[in-house]
Design a protein around this motif. Structure first.
Motif, PDB file in Angstrom:
ATOM      1  N   GLY A   1       0.820  -1.216   0.000  1.00 18.26           N
ATOM      2  CA  GLY A   1       0.000   0.000   0.000  1.00 18.26           C
ATOM      3  C   GLY A   1       0.846   1.254   0.000  1.00 18.26           C
ATOM      4  N   ILE A   2       0.476   2.186  -0.805  1.00 20.56           N
ATOM      5  CA  ILE A   2       1.181   3.479  -0.849  1.00 20.56           C
ATOM      6  C   ILE A   2       0.790   4.284   0.377  1.00 20.56           C
ATOM      7  N   ARG A   3       1.770   4.794   1.055  1.00 23.06           N
ATOM      8  CA  ARG A   3       1.494   5.673   2.200  1.00 23.06           C
ATOM      9  C   ARG A   3       0.901   6.986   1.669  1.00 23.06           C
ATOM     10  N   LEU A   4      -0.283   7.306   2.112  1.00 19.02           N
ATOM     11  CA  LEU A   4      -0.933   8.533   1.611  1.00 19.02           C
ATOM     12  C   LEU A   4      -0.257   9.790   2.141  1.00 19.02           C
ATOM     13  N   ASP A   5       0.352   9.696   3.339  1.00 21.29           N
ATOM     14  CA  ASP A   5       1.090  10.856   3.818  1.00 21.29           C
ATOM     15  C   ASP A   5       2.309  11.119   2.943  1.00 21.29           C
ATOM     16  N   TRP A   6       2.962  10.003   2.496  1.00 22.91           N
ATOM     17  CA  TRP A   6       4.090  10.169   1.568  1.00 22.91           C
ATOM     18  C   TRP A   6       3.620  10.746   0.233  1.00 22.91           C
ATOM     19  N   LEU A   7       2.496  10.241  -0.279  1.00 26.08           N
ATOM     20  CA  LEU A   7       1.952  10.767  -1.541  1.00 26.08           C
ATOM     21  C   LEU A   7       1.577  12.241  -1.410  1.00 26.08           C
ATOM     22  N   GLN A   8       1.011  12.593  -0.248  1.00 26.60           N
ATOM     23  CA  GLN A   8       0.642  13.989  -0.012  1.00 26.60           C
ATOM     24  C   GLN A   8       1.884  14.873  -0.017  1.00 26.60           C
ATOM     25  N   ASN A   9       2.954  14.401   0.673  1.00 21.94           N
ATOM     26  CA  ASN A   9       4.195  15.191   0.705  1.00 21.94           C
ATOM     27  C   ASN A   9       4.795  15.323  -0.685  1.00 21.94           C
ATOM     28  N   ARG A  10       4.686  14.262  -1.468  1.00 13.92           N
ATOM     29  CA  ARG A  10       5.238  14.308  -2.822  1.00 13.92           C
ATOM     30  C   ARG A  10       4.516  15.343  -3.679  1.00 13.92           C
ATOM     31  N   ILE A  11       3.204  15.404  -3.558  1.00 16.67           N
ATOM     32  CA  ILE A  11       2.428  16.393  -4.320  1.00 16.67           C
ATOM     33  C   ILE A  11       2.708  17.805  -3.810  1.00 16.67           C
ATOM     34  N   THR A  12       2.835  17.906  -2.482  1.00 16.23           N
ATOM     35  CA  THR A  12       3.094  19.230  -1.897  1.00 16.23           C
ATOM     36  C   THR A  12       4.450  19.756  -2.328  1.00 16.23           C
ATOM     37  N   GLU A  13       5.457  18.834  -2.394  1.00 10.38           N
ATOM     38  CA  GLU A  13       6.802  19.258  -2.767  1.00 10.38           C
ATOM     39  C   GLU A  13       6.862  19.795  -4.196  1.00 10.38           C
ATOM     40  N   ARG A  14       5.951  19.381  -5.027  1.00 12.03           N
ATOM     41  CA  ARG A  14       5.939  19.879  -6.404  1.00 12.03           C
ATOM     42  C   ARG A  14       5.660  21.373  -6.460  1.00 12.03           C
ATOM     43  N   GLY A  15       4.998  21.868  -5.429  1.00 16.03           N
ATOM     44  CA  GLY A  15       4.710  23.306  -5.368  1.00 16.03           C
ATOM     45  C   GLY A  15       3.445  23.668  -6.108  1.00 16.03           C
ATOM     46  N   VAL A  16       2.588  24.355  -5.416  1.00 19.11           N
ATOM     47  CA  VAL A  16       1.319  24.821  -5.994  1.00 19.11           C
ATOM     48  C   VAL A  16       1.186  26.306  -5.686  1.00 19.11           C
TER      49      VAL A  16
END
Length: 557
Positions: free
Chosen positions: A167-182
Motif C-alpha cells: 500500500g502506498i502511504r498517503l502521507d508520503w503521496l501527499q508530501n510528494r504532491i506538496t513538494e511539487r509546489g502549488v
C-alpha cells in the motif's frame, strides 16, 4: 456651450476607451486560453507522476513475486525478505502475502490475531482478474493509517497461489504532491475510483478522506480529459483541468485547478490602473475643457455678445478690443471693424438725414408757397367772373395741399390710409364728424398712391355735400377698406340722403377720379347710382401687380 465642450472631450476619449476595452477583452480571452492550457498540462503532469509511482510499485511487487522465499511460501525466510524490502522503500508502509482465504501468510511486520483481507475490494478484484489491481482509500488493518492498496496474484501456472499486497502511504503521496509546489489559489486533487480524495493541495487535513461533491462525480469516469470552469468546495472560482480514471494506465482521478482570481490578478490590476487612468484623464479633460472653454471660447463669445447687447442699447462706442491669431480673436477684430464701419455709416446717414430734412422742409415751404401762389392767381382770375368754379377749384387745391402736408410731414415716404382719408375729409368732418365713419385695417400707402386717393376722396366728399347724403341732415357716409395680397379695396357708401339719379354727362370730378391713379397702381373703379345712395368702389395695387389668373376683388362685389 459647456456641454458641447464636454461632448467634444467625451468624443475624444471614446476611441481610447474603446481601444482599451477591446484590448481588455482580447487580453482576458488570451489569458483564459493560456490558463486552460496550463491547467490541462498541470493535470497531465500530476497524473503522469502518479502513474510512475504506481508503475514503480507494480514493478516492485513483480520483483517480490519472483523471490524464492515468497514463491515457496517459506514463512520465516519470506518474513525476513519482505521486512528488508519494506525498510528500503519509503513510499510503502507494509508488504505481505495472503492466502486465497485472505489470511496473511508472511509479511514485513507482525499481524494482529485473526486479521483477514478477503473482504477488501482490491483482494477480490485481483482474484477475479488475476492481474495487478489498485484499491481505493483504505484504513490499513496493520498500521491503522490510510493507504492506497496495491495487489498482484502469485501465480503457479494458471492458478493463483496467493496474493501479494502492499500500500502506498498517503502521507508520503501527499508530501510528494506538496513538494511539487502549488501557486497560491491553485489546487491539485487525487481521488480514487469511488471519489474519495487521497491527496489534496492545499489543506489536505480538510479534504483528504472526503468524497468529491456529487456534481463532480461525473468527472471521475469521464471518457476524455477536459478543462472546465467550476467553483471548488472552498468557494474559489477555478479553471480546472482533469484526467479521468477511464483513460488507459490512469488508476486514479487527477485534477489541477487554477484560481481565476489569482491568474487574472495582474490583468485586474492593469484594468484597475487603466480605469483609474481613464477616469483621471476624463476628469482632467473635462476640467481642461471647461477651463480652456471658459478662457478661450466662452469668454470671447461672451465679450462679443456683451458688445452686441451694448450696441443695441445705444452704446455705439462699445468694442471687443479683441486681437490675436486665434479664430475667435479674428472674429472679434472683424466684428470691431464692422461696428466701426456701421458707426461711420450711421454718422453719414445722420448727416444725410439732417440734409434731407432741411431739403424736405425747404420743399414743403416751396410747395406751400406754390399752392398759395396758384390760389392767388386763381382768385385774381376767377373769383369775380366765376365765384362757384373758383370755390370748387380752391377746395380741391386745399385738399391737395393737405395731403402734401401729410406726406411731407412724414418725410416723403408713405402715410397710413386712415390719415390720408382724414386729411382729405378735414373740411367736411369739421362740421359733420358724426356722419362720416371710417373702418379698415392699418395700411400704409406709398406717396404716389396717397395723393391720387386724397383727390378722389375729396371729390366724392364734395359731391356728397352738394348732391348726396352729406347735403341732408340725416345722411351718412361709410368708408371701408380691405387689404389683400398687395391690393387695397376701398368702398364708399352713402345713405340717408336725397334720391340719387344717374348723371347725364361726365363732369370734371368724374374725369379726375378716373385719371387720378398712376398706371402702375392698376386702379379699377365701379360706381353704382342707387336710389338710396351712391356706392363707389375702387381697387388699386400698393405692391406687386396681381398675377394673371387671380380673381379680381371687384368681380366678387
Amino acid at each position: 456651450m459647456r456641454l458641447k465642450l464636454v461632448a467634444v472631450a467625451v468624443a475624444a476619449l471614446a476611441p481610447v476607451v474603446a481601444m482599451l476595452f477591446y484590448n481588455e477583452v482580447a487580453l482576458r480571452h488570451q489569458r483564459n486560453e493560456e490558463v486552460r492550457t496550463s491547467a490541462a498540462q498541470a493535470a497531465r503532469q500530476a497524473s503522469s507522476e502518479v502513474e510512475r509511482i504506481i508503475e514503480g510499485l507494480h514493478a516492485l511487487l513483480v520483483s517480490v513475486s519472483s523471490m524464492p522465499s515468497v514463491r515457496h511460501l517459506d514463512v520465516q525466510a519470506c518474513n525476513d525478505a519482505l521486512k528488508s524490502v519494506a525498510e528500503n522503500i519509503p513510499n510503502i508502509r507494509t508488504i505481505f502475502v495472503a492466502g486465497l482465504d485472505g489470511r496473511p501468510i508472511c509479511g514485513s511486520m507482525a499481524f494482529p490475531k485473526g486479521v483477514v483481507f478477503s473482504d477488501r475490494d482490491y483482494f477480490q478484484q485481483t482474484l477475479e482478474t488475476k492481474d495487478f489491481s489498485v484499491g481505493t482509500y483504505t484504513q490499513s488493518r496493520l498500521s491503522d493509517r490510510p493507504v492506497l492498496p496495491l495487489a498482484i496474484p502469485l501465480m503457479e501456472g494458471d492458478t493463483i497461489k496467493a496474493i501479494i499486497v502492499s500500500g502506498i502511504r498517503l502521507d508520503w503521496l501527499q508530501n510528494r504532491i506538496t513538494e511539487r509546489g502549488v501557486a497560491p489559489g491553485n489546487e491539485v486533487t487525487i481521488a480514487d475510483g469511488k471519489g474519495t480524495i487521497v491527496a489534496h493541495v492545499p489543506s489536505p487535513d480538510q479534504f483528504v478522506g472526503t468524497i468529491l461533491p456529487e456534481e463532480y462525480q461525473r468527472l471521475i469516469h469521464a471518457e476524455q480529459p477536459d478543462v472546465i470552469e467550476i467553483t471548488s468546495q472552498d468557494g474559489t472560482a477555478r479553471i480546472l483541468g482533469y484526467r479521468p480514471i477511464a483513460l488507459p494506465s490512469s488508476p486514479l482521478y487527477v485534477s489541477a485547478g487554477f484560481s481565476k482570481t489569482e491568474v487574472f490578478a495582474p490583468i485586474d490590476r492593469a484594468t484597475l490602473m487603466n480605469t483609474l487612468a481613464i477616469i483621471g484623464g476624463a476628469l482632467f479633460a473635462f476640467v481642461a475643457a471647461i477651463f480652456i472653454g471658459n478662457r478661450f471660447i466662452l469668454m470671447p463669445i461672451s465679450r462679443i455678445a456683451d458688445v452686441m447687447e451694448s450696441w443695441r442699447s445705444g452704446q455705439t462706442t462699445a468694442r471687443t478690443g479683441m486681437k490675436g491669431p486665434d479664430e475667435l480673436g479674428l472674429v472679434g477684430a472683424t466684428f470691431d471693424r464692422l461696428l466701426d464701419e456701421l458707426e461711420e455709416r450711421r454718422r453719414q446717414n445722420q448727416k444725410a438725414e439732417e440734409e434731407r430734412s432741411l431739403l424736405v422742409g425747404e420743399l414743403a415751404h416751396r410747395v406751400k408757397n406754390g399752392f398759395t401762389l396758384v390760389q392767388a392767381i386763381a382768385r385774381q382770375t376767377f373769383s369775380r367772373s366765376d365765384p362757384e368754379r373758383y370755390s370748387s377749384f380752391a377746395e380741391r387745391l386745399a385738399a391737395l395741399a393737405g395731403t402734401y402736408d401729410l406726406i411731407l410731414s412724414r418725410e416723403g415716404l408713405a402715410s397710413p390710409i386712415r390719415d390720408i382719408l382724414s386729411a382729405a375729409l378735414r373740411a367736411h368732418v369739421a362740421s359733420q364728424a358724426d356722419r362720416i365713419r371710417l373702418d379698415g385695417p392699418d395700411v400704409v400707402l406709398p406717396a404716389d398712391t396717397a395723393l391720387p386717393l386724397s383727390l378722389v376722396i375729396h371729390e366724392l366728399a364734395t359731391n356728397a355735400t352738394k348732391y348726396g347724403s352729406l347735403g341732408s341732415e340725416n345722411g351718412t357716409v361709410t368708408i371701408e377698406w380691405k387689404h389683400d395680397d398687395g391690393r387695397v379695396l376701398l368702398l364708399w357708401t352713402e345713405a340717408g340722403g336725397p334720391p340719387v339719379s344717374t348723371p347725364t354727362k361726365k363732369g370734371f370730378g368724374s374725369v379726375l377720379i378716373e385719371r387720378a391713379f398712376p398706371s402702375k397702381a392698376q386702379a379699377r373703379f365701379r360706381v353704382d347710382y342707387r336710389t338710396e345712395g351712391l356706392i363707389f368702389e375702387v381697387i388699386f395695387s400698393i405692391g406687386e401687380p396681381v398675377a394673371k389668373g387671380e380673381v379680381d376683388p371687384l368681380s366678387r362685389t
